[in-house]
Design an enzyme around this catalytic site. Structure first.
Site, short mmCIF file in Angstrom:
data_model
loop_
_atom_site.label_atom_id
_atom_site.label_comp_id
_atom_site.label_asym_id
_atom_site.label_seq_id
_atom_site.Cartn_x
_atom_site.Cartn_y
_atom_site.Cartn_z
N ASN A 107 41.82 35.33 45.09
CA ASN A 107 42.84 35.84 46.12
C ASN A 107 42.23 35.92 47.54
OD1 ASN A 107 41.19 37.88 45.63
ND2 ASN A 107 42.86 39.41 45.58
N HIS A 116 38.66 40.21 50.26
CA HIS A 116 38.51 41.61 49.64
C HIS A 116 38.41 42.55 50.79
CE1 HIS A 116 36.86 44.97 47.69
NE2 HIS A 116 35.76 45.01 48.52
N TYR A 151 31.20 45.32 42.22
CA TYR A 151 32.44 45.79 41.56
C TYR A 151 32.25 46.76 40.48
CZ TYR A 151 35.26 42.01 44.09
OH TYR A 151 35.90 41.43 44.88
N LYS A 170 36.25 35.17 50.10
CA LYS A 170 35.60 34.83 48.89
C LYS A 170 35.55 33.47 48.66
CE LYS A 170 38.01 38.95 46.44
NZ LYS A 170 38.86 39.29 45.32
N GLU A 192 30.32 49.91 50.28
CA GLU A 192 30.57 48.32 50.25
C GLU A 192 29.51 47.77 51.62
OE1 GLU A 192 34.49 47.35 49.85
OE2 GLU A 192 34.34 48.06 47.91
P1 CMP Z 1 39.44 42.58 45.10
O1 CMP Z 1 40.27 43.25 46.61
O2 CMP Z 1 38.44 41.82 45.54
O3 CMP Z 1 39.20 43.92 44.21
C1 CMP Z 1 38.99 43.62 43.12
C2 CMP Z 1 39.46 42.23 42.41
O4 CMP Z 1 39.51 42.06 41.09
C3 CMP Z 1 40.78 41.88 43.08
O5 CMP Z 1 40.56 41.58 44.52
C4 CMP Z 1 41.21 40.80 42.38
O6 CMP Z 1 40.35 39.52 42.94
C5 CMP Z 1 40.63 41.03 40.91
N1 CMP Z 1 41.81 41.72 39.98
C6 CMP Z 1 42.64 42.69 40.08
N2 CMP Z 1 43.37 42.57 39.23
C7 CMP Z 1 43.09 41.41 38.45
C8 CMP Z 1 43.71 41.19 37.20
N3 CMP Z 1 44.69 41.67 36.48
N4 CMP Z 1 43.36 39.96 36.88
C9 CMP Z 1 42.33 39.27 37.50
N5 CMP Z 1 41.50 39.61 38.55
C10 CMP Z 1 42.11 40.89 39.19
#
Ligand code: CMP
Length: 138
Positions: free
Chosen positions: A112, A115, A49, A9, A126
């Site tokens: 984070n 993904h 998403y 990311k 995806e």
């Molecule tokens: P990812 O694995 O990319 O899949 C969906 C993304 O949504 C997840 O990682 C997080 O980065 C984001 N996400 C999931 N839950 C939350 C939350 N409660 N608040 C903000 N971002 C979230």
């Protein structure tokens, strides 16, 4: 051999963590079947998403994914989908196990760092969202 889809990311690309994350991927036995750097647009991020479109964090998540370049990957290994999720660690770095990518590199639940697909159905969607079949080299 199973394939999964991964993203490094913008928060990780911005902090020069591409190499460190690829090193963990390769040293954990994954083959990189496809890889490219890309700048997502809001439309592309929202389409990717779409399953989260009703969530309160959808706007900020898609905005954050467009804040800088990403690295898009197809990873191959036996049981690649759960294996990549295990290597990444829990979505929220506060809950992630020691030694996982998110524990070591993530900033917060949204930034984070990586993904990964959560099911075979989503992995197929995806991978095909970003790569044509001829770009995926097993
Ligand atoms: P990812 O694995 O990319 O899949 C969906 C993304 O949504 C997840 O990682 C997080 O980065 C984001 N996400 C999931 N839950 C939350 C939350 N409660 N608040 C903000 N971002 C979230």
């Amino acid at each position: 051999m199973e394939k999964t889809f991964a993203i490094i990311k913008p928060d990780a690309v911005e902090r020069n963590l591409i190499g460190k994350i690829l090193e963990r991927i390769e040293s954990n036995g994954f083959k990189i079947a496809a890889m490219k750097k890309a700048q997502l647009t809001p439309a592309i991020a929202k389409g990717f998403y779409y399953v989260h479109k009703e969530r309160p964090f959808f706007g900020s998540l898609t905005e954050s994914m467009c804040s800088g370049p990403v690295v898009l990957l197809v990873l191959e290994k036996e049981n690649a989908i759960p294996a990549w999720r295990e290597l990444m660690g829990a979505t929220n770095p506060e809950d992630a196990a020691a030694g996982t990518i998110r524990k070591d590199f993530a900033v917060n639940i949204e930034k984070n760092s990586t993904h990964g697909s959560d099911s075979a159905e989503n992995a197929a969607f995806e991978m095909s969202y970003f790569f044509s079949e001829t770009e995926i080299l097993s």
